[in-house]
Design an enzyme around this catalytic site. Sequence first.
Site, PDB file in Angstrom:
ATOM      1  N   LYS A  76      29.322 -21.505  19.828  1.00 36.71           N
ATOM      2  CA  LYS A  76      29.973 -20.329  20.320  1.00 36.71           C
ATOM      3  C   LYS A  76      29.191 -19.252  21.003  1.00 36.71           C
ATOM      4  O   LYS A  76      29.793 -18.110  20.768  1.00 36.71           O
ATOM      5  CB  LYS A  76      31.062 -19.990  19.290  1.00 36.71           C
ATOM      6  CG  LYS A  76      31.748 -20.983  18.562  1.00 36.71           C
ATOM      7  CD  LYS A  76      32.405 -22.033  19.237  1.00 36.71           C
ATOM      8  CE  LYS A  76      33.466 -21.690  20.480  1.00 36.71           C
ATOM      9  NZ  LYS A  76      33.805 -22.506  21.345  1.00 36.71           N
ATOM     10  N   GLY A  78      28.045 -19.115  24.353  1.00 33.97           N
ATOM     11  CA  GLY A  78      28.254 -19.459  25.794  1.00 33.97           C
ATOM     12  C   GLY A  78      27.903 -20.854  26.181  1.00 33.97           C
ATOM     13  O   GLY A  78      27.194 -21.150  27.379  1.00 33.97           O
ATOM     14  N   THR A  80      29.330 -23.712  26.643  1.00 34.44           N
ATOM     15  CA  THR A  80      29.885 -24.380  27.811  1.00 34.44           C
ATOM     16  C   THR A  80      29.392 -23.775  29.104  1.00 34.44           C
ATOM     17  O   THR A  80      29.218 -24.618  30.173  1.00 34.44           O
ATOM     18  CB  THR A  80      31.523 -24.198  27.631  1.00 34.44           C
ATOM     19  OG1 THR A  80      31.783 -24.730  26.192  1.00 34.44           O
ATOM     20  CG2 THR A  80      32.047 -25.134  28.715  1.00 34.44           C
ATOM     21  N   HIS A 137      22.470 -27.601  19.674  1.00 39.23           N
ATOM     22  CA  HIS A 137      22.710 -26.574  18.704  1.00 39.23           C
ATOM     23  C   HIS A 137      21.628 -26.499  17.628  1.00 39.23           C
ATOM     24  O   HIS A 137      21.447 -25.734  16.793  1.00 39.23           O
ATOM     25  CB  HIS A 137      24.003 -26.853  17.719  1.00 39.23           C
ATOM     26  CG  HIS A 137      25.296 -26.290  18.845  1.00 39.23           C
ATOM     27  ND1 HIS A 137      25.135 -25.378  20.016  1.00 39.23           N
ATOM     28  CD2 HIS A 137      26.527 -27.016  18.792  1.00 39.23           C
ATOM     29  CE1 HIS A 137      26.324 -25.290  20.377  1.00 39.23           C
ATOM     30  NE2 HIS A 137      27.079 -26.100  19.757  1.00 39.23           N
ATOM     31  N   SER A 167      34.686 -16.059  17.496  1.00 41.70           N
ATOM     32  CA  SER A 167      34.818 -17.111  18.358  1.00 41.70           C
ATOM     33  C   SER A 167      34.597 -18.563  17.517  1.00 41.70           C
ATOM     34  O   SER A 167      35.545 -19.421  17.583  1.00 41.70           O
ATOM     35  CB  SER A 167      33.973 -17.272  19.382  1.00 41.70           C
ATOM     36  OG  SER A 167      34.164 -18.243  20.296  1.00 41.70           O
ATOM     37  N   TYR A 223      23.992 -13.421  26.377  1.00 44.35           N
ATOM     38  CA  TYR A 223      25.475 -13.550  26.852  1.00 44.35           C
ATOM     39  C   TYR A 223      25.977 -12.412  27.433  1.00 44.35           C
ATOM     40  O   TYR A 223      26.335 -12.444  28.624  1.00 44.35           O
ATOM     41  CB  TYR A 223      26.016 -14.205  25.716  1.00 44.35           C
ATOM     42  CG  TYR A 223      27.914 -14.257  26.268  1.00 44.35           C
ATOM     43  CD1 TYR A 223      27.993 -15.554  26.610  1.00 44.35           C
ATOM     44  CD2 TYR A 223      28.801 -13.297  26.238  1.00 44.35           C
ATOM     45  CE1 TYR A 223      29.418 -15.822  27.038  1.00 44.35           C
ATOM     46  CE2 TYR A 223      29.786 -13.813  26.410  1.00 44.35           C
ATOM     47  CZ  TYR A 223      30.376 -14.887  26.970  1.00 44.35           C
ATOM     48  OH  TYR A 223      31.482 -15.193  27.309  1.00 44.35           O
TER      49      TYR A 223
END
Length: 327
Positions: A76, A78, A80, A137, A167, A223
Amino acid sequence: MAQAKESETKMPTEPVISSESHLDLVSKLPTREGLPLSLVLYKNYWLLPHHADKIMLLQDSFNARPDDTILATNPKCGTTWLKALAFTITNRSRYDFSNHPLLTSHPHEIISFLEVPLGKELTYVEKLPSPRLLATHMPLSLLPKSVANHGCRIVYICREPKDAFVSGWHFGNEIHIGRSTDLDTAFNMFCEGYWPNGPFWDHCLEYWKESIARPDRVLFLKYEEMMADPVNSVKRLATFLGDPFTGDEEEGGVPEEVVRLCSFKMLSELQTNMIGELHRRENVVFKKSAYFRRGKVGDWVNHMSEEMGRKLDYIVEEKFKGSGLLL
């Protein structure tokens, strides 16, 4: 805020890798409950059990190539967006922006996680043509040794911890059918470091320190900085990936087109990203739409108290002290 019960934590000695199966090894790791799914502690990181199994397998069998690029993130933060950007940048000579794979396929379908290949066996990566874009990850210290041995490029994106927590909390509650964790309980666990691929700060620090030591090998992105200046961030990413924009491309607005195509607004309005599932596993359903919640900087203020924000800021400041990393 609710404290994790002492009885929920089992802390046996971590086994040494042997001839036993990876699943047997995972079953002997320290475990802890409290989130929708229990986590196991492997080499100082909390992992989902099936991820730990795959990571062990990758450490034993993954063969990196010198021209591989690893897109690494905490969950969570960034992920994607980074997948979409990296794919579009490195394949811009192959696809027209008006007829692009991102218009018909979810970013996670285009670039799967190394340890969680959607609906595929782990061996699928061996069949991918070079140069490969691979996502993970995994903390740096858990990456297969062949990644370092071959000097693969690594792009890491980090996010403000409070926003990453909120998120992740929303995401976890959305994908787990019939299971959820209240905000206070989840927050307390996050602050303790008990979180998928956590502690969050250790994950960030490993990649940060490597980016300082080997800037030609590891690009550390933030981000919030990318959101503030996406065009320059895309140019920086393209240069690091060894495929910088030409003068003609910049004059023609190609970096801006990459930003537009990969923007939250564009991707979240595509039916292919909002309807259906990426995959499911027992009572866990990964809806495509779950990866496009808000993406806003500072959204934590709509969910957390100021006291919670100050507590997490203090923890992160202490953890990052002396490293030069500021989030």
